[in-house]
Design an enzyme around this catalytic site. Structure first.
Site, PDB file in Angstrom:
ATOM      1  N   ALA A  73     -15.054  33.497  66.650  1.00 24.27           N
ATOM      2  CA  ALA A  73     -16.236  32.649  66.868  1.00 24.27           C
ATOM      3  C   ALA A  73     -16.926  33.024  68.178  1.00 24.27           C
ATOM      4  CB  ALA A  73     -15.832  31.177  66.874  1.00 24.27           C
ATOM      5  N   ALA A  74     -16.139  33.410  69.187  1.00 28.41           N
ATOM      6  CA  ALA A  74     -16.735  33.760  70.481  1.00 28.41           C
ATOM      7  C   ALA A  74     -17.536  35.058  70.381  1.00 28.41           C
ATOM      8  CB  ALA A  74     -15.650  33.887  71.549  1.00 28.41           C
ATOM      9  N   ASP A  86     -13.695  25.127  65.990  1.00 31.20           N
ATOM     10  CA  ASP A  86     -13.738  26.340  66.824  1.00 31.20           C
ATOM     11  C   ASP A  86     -15.173  26.686  67.218  1.00 31.20           C
ATOM     12  OD1 ASP A  86     -11.041  26.499  66.282  1.00 31.20           O
ATOM     13  OD2 ASP A  86     -11.083  28.659  65.947  1.00 31.20           O
ATOM     14  N   GLY A 103      -5.515  32.064  68.033  1.00 26.03           N
ATOM     15  CA  GLY A 103      -5.962  30.683  68.166  1.00 26.03           C
ATOM     16  C   GLY A 103      -6.822  30.439  69.384  1.00 26.03           C
ATOM     17  N   GLY A 161      -9.966  31.550  69.456  1.00 25.35           N
ATOM     18  CA  GLY A 161     -11.358  31.548  68.999  1.00 25.35           C
ATOM     19  C   GLY A 161     -12.077  32.862  69.208  1.00 25.35           C
ATOM     20  N   SER A 162     -11.325  33.964  69.213  1.00 27.76           N
ATOM     21  CA  SER A 162     -11.942  35.270  69.454  1.00 27.76           C
ATOM     22  C   SER A 162     -13.109  35.547  68.497  1.00 27.76           C
ATOM     23  CB  SER A 162     -10.860  36.347  69.315  1.00 27.76           C
ATOM     24  OG  SER A 162     -11.432  37.566  69.006  1.00 27.76           O
TER      25      SER A 162
END
Ligand code: PMV
Length: 317
Positions: free
Chosen positions: A107-108, A149, A102, A104-105
């Site tokens: 999306a990052a 996200d 949770g 946001g790995s």
């Protein structure tokens, strides 16, 4: 050439945001995904390397690579610029954001990759264009994501988010501090999201008021942040956590961490993100942070990160 993107946490409104309620998310700038772009020998094509996960693959433009988020992010970027032959480049990614918690790995990493690719191509994307690409990538992997996200990560600033509406930022009266504690395990987001959907469809009369109350909490929290009323913010976190328990998305480990944080003096505590594991947040002051941090560790957190929430210099909105 290196580009990066931060992690994120959802402060209020997860799950309800899928149903059109407002939510608040903030970047965690100390945890980042980084991608370097280096020229490759001619005809080598576009290669993506992840030394940590031992992945290595080549991006082709002939078909959508739906199985691979990073390939898809690269494909969408190249197509956006009308590029039909992948450039001879190697993109190497390194991330200190735990995967599937949770934070946001995904999306990052996608955001850092698209940024590095654009820099190597000497092209620019607006934040809106970048956000649209990352949202497409998120959709392939999470079914029907609300878009929160990708938005908080691309803009890297605290956001008040309502699905399908223009981005609103939050004026933070006074910076505040959160501890982010990791339970050490996670459940893919689509599973609790699907369970909430089934609950909603089975008993809309019971679930709708819960979702609406979460939306009201996000609105009240936005006000509390804008006026610096952190005592109130903590109480709103506690209430939001109870409502997430009613939606069945918390877990024993998350509840234990929330109770431990409150007992050690946190002003508020709640799970964050999809739930059923993953992370929880505790609102602390400089005085309570060390005690709450060690209480979280004793209660089973595998990692606790301290993050300061403030407005960035270049905020928009
Ligand atoms: O990606 P996570 O675990 O932070 O959770 C996403 C938040 C949800 O509201 C549960 C789903 C969504 O798409 O907004």
């Amino acid at each position: 050439m290196e580009a990066s993107a931060s992690a994120k946490v959802i402060l209020f409104g997860e799950h309800a945001v899928v149903y059109g309620q407002p939510a608040i998310a903030v970047p965690v700038t100390s945890l980042r995904a980084r991608v370097t772009a280096e020229a490759a020998p001619s005809d080598a094509g576009l290669t993506i390397l992840s030394p940590a996960t031992r992945h290595r693959f080549t991006v082709h433009l002939t078909e959508d690579d739906e199985e691979n988020a990073l390939s898809l992010a690269a494909q969408l970027t190249l197509r956006n610029f009308g590029i039909t032959t992948p450039p001879d480049l190697t993109l190497t990614l390194v991330s200190d954001i735990p995967i599937g918690r949770g934070l946001g790995s995904g999306a990052a990493v996608s955001t850092a990759l698209v940024r590095a690719l654009c820099a190597a191509l000497e092209k620019t994307l607006s934040l809106e264009e970048l956000n649209a690409i990352i949202y497409e990538v998120e959709k392939k992997h999470h079914g029907t994501p609300s878009g929160i996200d990708n938005t908080v990560i691309v803009y890297e600033q605290p956001i008040y988010f309502v699905r399908g509406q223009p981005l609103e930022n939050i004026r933070i009266a006074l910076p505040f501090t959160l501890l982010v504690a990791d339970t050490g395990y996670g459940t893919p987001t689509h599973i609790p999201v699907g369970d909430v959907r089934r609950l909603y469809e089975a008993k809309p009369e019971r679930i709708t008021p819960i979702l609406e109350r979460i939306g009201a909490i996000s609105r009240a929290a936005c006000q509390a942040i804008e006026t610096g009323e952190y005592f109130r913010l903590g109480a709103l976190m506690n209430e939001n956590h109870e409502l997430l328990q009613k939606l069945t998305v918390s877990s024993v480990e998350l509840d234990v961490l929330c109770e431990a944080a409150l007992a050690a003096g946190a002003q508020g505590a709640k799970m964050s993100g999809g739930g059923r594991g993953g992370i929880m947040l505790a609102l602390v002051t400089d005085a309570t942070a060390p005690r709450v941090m060690s209480a979280l560790e004793s209660a089973g957190a595998v990692r606790v990160v301290k993050t300061r929430v403030r407005l960035p210099e270049n905020s928009v909105g």
